[in-house]
Enzyme design. Structure first.
Site, short mmCIF file in Angstrom:
data_model
loop_
_atom_site.label_atom_id
_atom_site.label_comp_id
_atom_site.label_asym_id
_atom_site.label_seq_id
_atom_site.Cartn_x
_atom_site.Cartn_y
_atom_site.Cartn_z
N GLY A 44 0.86 -1.19 0.00
CA GLY A 44 0.00 0.00 0.00
C GLY A 44 0.88 1.23 0.00
O GLY A 44 1.83 1.32 0.80
N GLY A 46 0.52 4.23 1.06
CA GLY A 46 0.60 4.93 2.34
C GLY A 46 1.48 4.22 3.34
O GLY A 46 2.40 4.81 3.93
N ALA A 47 1.21 2.93 3.52
CA ALA A 47 2.00 2.15 4.48
C ALA A 47 3.47 2.09 4.06
O ALA A 47 4.38 2.19 4.89
CB ALA A 47 1.43 0.74 4.61
N ASN A 180 5.74 10.67 -10.85
CA ASN A 180 6.69 10.19 -11.86
C ASN A 180 6.39 10.90 -13.18
O ASN A 180 5.42 11.66 -13.29
CB ASN A 180 6.67 8.67 -11.99
CG ASN A 180 5.33 8.12 -12.46
OD1 ASN A 180 4.60 8.77 -13.22
ND2 ASN A 180 4.99 6.92 -12.02
N THR A 199 10.07 12.15 -10.90
CA THR A 199 11.06 11.09 -11.06
C THR A 199 11.03 10.58 -12.50
O THR A 199 9.97 10.48 -13.10
CB THR A 199 10.81 9.93 -10.08
OG1 THR A 199 9.50 9.38 -10.32
CG2 THR A 199 10.90 10.41 -8.64
N ASP A 203 16.76 8.03 -15.46
CA ASP A 203 17.23 9.37 -15.81
C ASP A 203 17.18 10.34 -14.63
O ASP A 203 17.36 11.55 -14.80
CB ASP A 203 16.41 9.93 -16.98
CG ASP A 203 16.64 9.15 -18.26
OD1 ASP A 203 17.81 8.76 -18.51
OD2 ASP A 203 15.68 8.92 -19.00
N GLY A 231 9.32 4.15 -5.56
CA GLY A 231 8.78 5.50 -5.57
C GLY A 231 8.33 5.95 -4.19
O GLY A 231 8.48 7.13 -3.83
N ASP A 232 7.81 5.02 -3.40
CA ASP A 232 7.37 5.36 -2.04
C ASP A 232 8.57 5.68 -1.15
O ASP A 232 8.52 6.62 -0.35
CB ASP A 232 6.55 4.21 -1.45
CG ASP A 232 5.28 3.95 -2.25
OD1 ASP A 232 4.70 4.93 -2.76
OD2 ASP A 232 4.89 2.78 -2.38
#
Length: 290
Positions: A44, A46-47, A180, A199, A203, A231-232
Site C-alpha cells: 500500500g 501509504g504504508a 513520476n 522522477t 534518468d 517511488g514510495d
C-alpha cells in the site's frame, strides 16, 4: 555533516496486502503465462511511505484503515515492527485492501488494487499538529485527501498517484507534489504548481517551481529486483531531506540514493539505512546545501 532533526511525518493513505506473482515476462491481454512464483507481503502506498520514513529515521504516524481480519492484523504488526505509530489506523468491517501484482524479470510490473478498507475510514477523530508534515497519496478516496489538506496546518505533501484530475483547492494547498514522469504528463495542472518533484527512472529526478526546472539529480546505476516500493521510498526520503533543510538538488540526490536501494530489494517495504547514511554516501553538487 551537522546533526539534523527530522520532522514528524503523518501519512494519510492506503494499507494493502500485496499478492505478487513473479514471472519471466508480463502477460499480454488474454494471455496465460506459467512458471510464476507467488508470495505476499505488506504494501500500500501509504504504508510503504510510512515504513520508509520510520526506517530512514523520521517519526512516522500512519492514518488509514484495515479490515478486521488476519490480513489487517498482519499489516498492523508489520508497520508497528518498523517503528510506525499505528494508533490512528482504523479497523473496519470491510476486507483489508489488496493489490494483485505481476512482476517480470526486469522488475517491471502490472498492478490491480482492490481498495477494500481503504475506502472506509474518515479523519473525524484525528488531530494534526502544526509541526507535523502530512503526506498523502491518491489510493484512498479524494474526499479524505481533501479533508486532510483542509485540517492540517503544517507542511502538506501530495504524491499524486495514481494520476487523476486534481481540484484547484487541493493543488493550491500543496507545499510539494511528487509524481513520476507519466503522472506529470497526465496532470496538466502540475505545469504551473508551486513545487513539483518528478522522477524519471534511470534518468534521475528534478524539481520544478511553477513549471520552471530549478534542480535535478542523476539516478544511481543499480540492479532492479522490484520497482513497487521504490517511488514510495523516494517520497519519504525527499520529504525528510527537504524538511531537514537540504537544498533541492542535494535532497533529490539523497532521495535518488534511497530509491536505488529500494529497487534492489524485492520487498514493497524495503530495508533502508538511516537517512544520514545516504547523506554520507552521496556527493554534494556544486552550489547545493549539505
Amino acid at each position: 555533516m551537522s546533526k539534523r532533526e527530522f520532522p514528524a511525518v503523518t501519512v494519510v493513505g492506503s494499507i494493502n496486502l500485496d499478492i505478487i506473482a513473479t514471472t519471466d515476462r508480463l502477460p499480454t491481454a488474454g494471455e496465460t503465462i506459467g512458471g510464476g512464483m507467488l508470495h505476499q507481503q505488506p504494501g500500500g502506498k501509504g504504508a510503504n511511505q510510512a515504513v520508509a520514513a520510520a526506517r530512514l529515521g523520521g517519526s512516522a504516524r500512519m492514518i488509514g484503515a484495515v479490515g478486521d481480519d488476519a490480513q489487517g492484523r498482519l499489516l498492523l504488526e508489520a508497520m508497528a515492527g518498523a517503528g510506525v505509530d499505528t494508533a490512528d489506523v482504523a479497523v473496519v468491517e470491510a476486507a483489508t485492501g489488496t493489490a494483485l501484482i505481476v512482476v517480470d524479470r526486469d522488475g517491471e510490473n502490472q498492478i490491480v488494487v482492490c481498495p477494500g478498507a481503504n475506502e472506509n475510514f474518515s479523519l473525524d477523530a484525528v488531530e494534526f499538529g502544526a509541526d507535523e508534515t502530512v503526506l498523502c497519496q491518491l489510493e484512498v478516496g479524494l474526499p479524505v485527501v481533501l479533508e486532510a489538506a483542509r485540517r492540517s496546518s503544517g507542511y502538506f505533501v501530495l504524491n499524486a498517484a495514481p494520476a487523476m484530475e486534481l481540484p484547484a483547492e487541493l493543488l493550491e494547498r500543496c507545499d510539494l507534489v511528487i509524481v513520476n514522469e507519466s503522472e506529470y504528463a497526465l496532470i496538466p495542472a502540475l505545469a504551473t504548481a508551486k513545487l513539483v518533484a518528478v522522477t524519471y527512472g534511470k534518468d534521475g529526478s528534478a524539481i520544478f517551481e511553477h513549471g520552471r526546472r530549478v534542480a535535478e539529480a542523476p539516478a544511481s546505476a543499480v540492479s532492479v529486483a522490484n520497482t513497487i516500493g521504490a517511488g514510495d521510498a523516494f517520497c519519504a526520503a525527499l520529504v525528510l531531506a527537504l524538511r531537514a533543510g537540504l537544498g533541492y538538488a542535494r535532497a533529490l540526490e539523497v532521495a535518488n540514493a534511497v530509491g536505488a536501494d529500494a529497487v534492489g530489494d524485492p520487498s514493497s517495504q524495503p530495508a533502508l539505512a538511516p537517512l544520514g547514511h545516504y547523506l554520507e554516501r552521496t556527493t554534494v553538487p556544486a552550489g547545493a546545501d549539505s
